[in-house]
Design a protein around this motif. Sequence first.
Motif, PDB file in Angstrom:
ATOM      1  N   LEU A   7       0.812  -1.216   0.000  1.00 40.38           N
ATOM      2  CA  LEU A   7       0.000   0.000   0.000  1.00 40.38           C
ATOM      3  C   LEU A   7       0.848   1.269   0.000  1.00 40.38           C
ATOM      4  O   LEU A   7       0.338   2.353  -0.308  1.00 40.38           O
ATOM      5  CB  LEU A   7      -0.974  -0.005   1.171  1.00 40.38           C
ATOM      6  N   SER A   8       2.132   1.138   0.292  1.00 42.30           N
ATOM      7  CA  SER A   8       3.029   2.296   0.266  1.00 42.30           C
ATOM      8  C   SER A   8       3.205   2.851  -1.143  1.00 42.30           C
ATOM      9  O   SER A   8       3.562   4.012  -1.307  1.00 42.30           O
ATOM     10  CB  SER A   8       4.401   1.930   0.838  1.00 42.30           C
ATOM     11  N   ARG A  44       0.924   3.490  -3.136  1.00 39.21           N
ATOM     12  CA  ARG A  44      -0.192   4.392  -3.451  1.00 39.21           C
ATOM     13  C   ARG A  44       0.295   5.832  -3.582  1.00 39.21           C
ATOM     14  O   ARG A  44      -0.167   6.584  -4.443  1.00 39.21           O
ATOM     15  CB  ARG A  44      -1.273   4.272  -2.382  1.00 39.21           C
ATOM     16  N   LEU A  97      -4.731  -1.601  -5.852  1.00 39.47           N
ATOM     17  CA  LEU A  97      -4.413  -1.293  -4.454  1.00 39.47           C
ATOM     18  C   LEU A  97      -5.660  -1.333  -3.579  1.00 39.47           C
ATOM     19  O   LEU A  97      -5.633  -1.855  -2.456  1.00 39.47           O
ATOM     20  CB  LEU A  97      -3.728   0.065  -4.355  1.00 39.47           C
ATOM     21  N   SER A  98      -6.755  -0.824  -4.093  1.00 38.48           N
ATOM     22  CA  SER A  98      -8.011  -0.853  -3.352  1.00 38.48           C
ATOM     23  C   SER A  98      -8.481  -2.291  -3.139  1.00 38.48           C
ATOM     24  O   SER A  98      -8.905  -2.667  -2.036  1.00 38.48           O
ATOM     25  CB  SER A  98      -9.076  -0.055  -4.100  1.00 38.48           C
ATOM     26  N   PHE A 100      -6.590  -4.941  -3.090  1.00 35.10           N
ATOM     27  CA  PHE A 100      -5.668  -5.554  -2.140  1.00 35.10           C
ATOM     28  C   PHE A 100      -6.065  -5.188  -0.714  1.00 35.10           C
ATOM     29  O   PHE A 100      -6.124  -6.036   0.169  1.00 35.10           O
ATOM     30  CB  PHE A 100      -4.231  -5.103  -2.424  1.00 35.10           C
ATOM     31  N   GLU A 101      -6.380  -3.916  -0.522  1.00 37.51           N
ATOM     32  CA  GLU A 101      -6.730  -3.416   0.806  1.00 37.51           C
ATOM     33  C   GLU A 101      -8.035  -4.027   1.323  1.00 37.51           C
ATOM     34  O   GLU A 101      -8.142  -4.360   2.500  1.00 37.51           O
ATOM     35  CB  GLU A 101      -6.850  -1.894   0.743  1.00 37.51           C
ATOM     36  N   THR A 102      -9.022  -4.183   0.440  1.00 38.99           N
ATOM     37  CA  THR A 102     -10.330  -4.663   0.888  1.00 38.99           C
ATOM     38  C   THR A 102     -10.506  -6.169   0.808  1.00 38.99           C
ATOM     39  O   THR A 102     -11.320  -6.727   1.540  1.00 38.99           O
ATOM     40  CB  THR A 102     -11.461  -3.995   0.074  1.00 38.99           C
ATOM     41  N   LEU A 104      -5.994  -8.005   2.551  1.00 43.07           N
ATOM     42  CA  LEU A 104      -5.605  -7.705   3.926  1.00 43.07           C
ATOM     43  C   LEU A 104      -6.552  -8.268   4.987  1.00 43.07           C
ATOM     44  O   LEU A 104      -6.071  -8.786   5.998  1.00 43.07           O
ATOM     45  CB  LEU A 104      -5.424  -6.203   4.122  1.00 43.07           C
ATOM     46  N   GLY A 117      -4.256  -8.449   7.890  1.00 49.28           N
ATOM     47  CA  GLY A 117      -4.619  -7.035   7.898  1.00 49.28           C
ATOM     48  C   GLY A 117      -3.535  -6.057   8.277  1.00 49.28           C
ATOM     49  O   GLY A 117      -2.410  -6.405   8.583  1.00 49.28           O
ATOM     50  N   GLY A 145      -1.700  -4.138   6.696  1.00 48.66           N
ATOM     51  CA  GLY A 145      -0.536  -3.900   5.857  1.00 48.66           C
ATOM     52  C   GLY A 145       0.730  -4.512   6.405  1.00 48.66           C
ATOM     53  O   GLY A 145       1.803  -4.354   5.858  1.00 48.66           O
ATOM     54  N   TYR A 181       2.377 -13.002   2.569  1.00 50.43           N
ATOM     55  CA  TYR A 181       1.227 -13.025   1.669  1.00 50.43           C
ATOM     56  C   TYR A 181       1.386 -14.095   0.609  1.00 50.43           C
ATOM     57  O   TYR A 181       0.880 -13.967  -0.479  1.00 50.43           O
ATOM     58  CB  TYR A 181       1.051 -11.663   0.983  1.00 50.43           C
TER      59      TYR A 181
END
Length: 122
Positions: free
Chosen positions: A77-78, A80, A99-100, A102-104, A107, A112, A114, A121
């Motif tokens: 996420l870095s 971004r 990225l979105s 991956f985050e939702t 993670l 979670g 990050g 992963y």
Amino acid sequence: LELPLTGGGGAETHRRHAVRVLTWVHGEIAEQSSRVVHTPAFMRSIGAFIGHVSTALESFHHVGAERWHLWDNANVLSVRQLAHAVDDLANRATVEQVLSDFETKVLPVAGGGGQKGKSGYL
């Protein structure tokens, strides 16, 4: 790695750069190979192999692995903050969407926050 600068005409002649060195192993990617039949047995064997590697790596520790790297999936996420550097708006939107997602999607099931879980992963 210390690299010389070309052009610019300034007083600075060299600049330090981080370099990621990769090796290439010649072969075919199983997903794209017409020689590999994706039978249930083949898929189970791939899953079992990845499971064994993941289990073996759970107890692996090396001080060099504790450094922060942008290309470490735990820090995904870095990137971004660098999305603005993608000039093509469609490509930038793809970066943001990945990225979105991956985050939702990743993670929440991978530990979670990050932060890499015990087995990363993989």
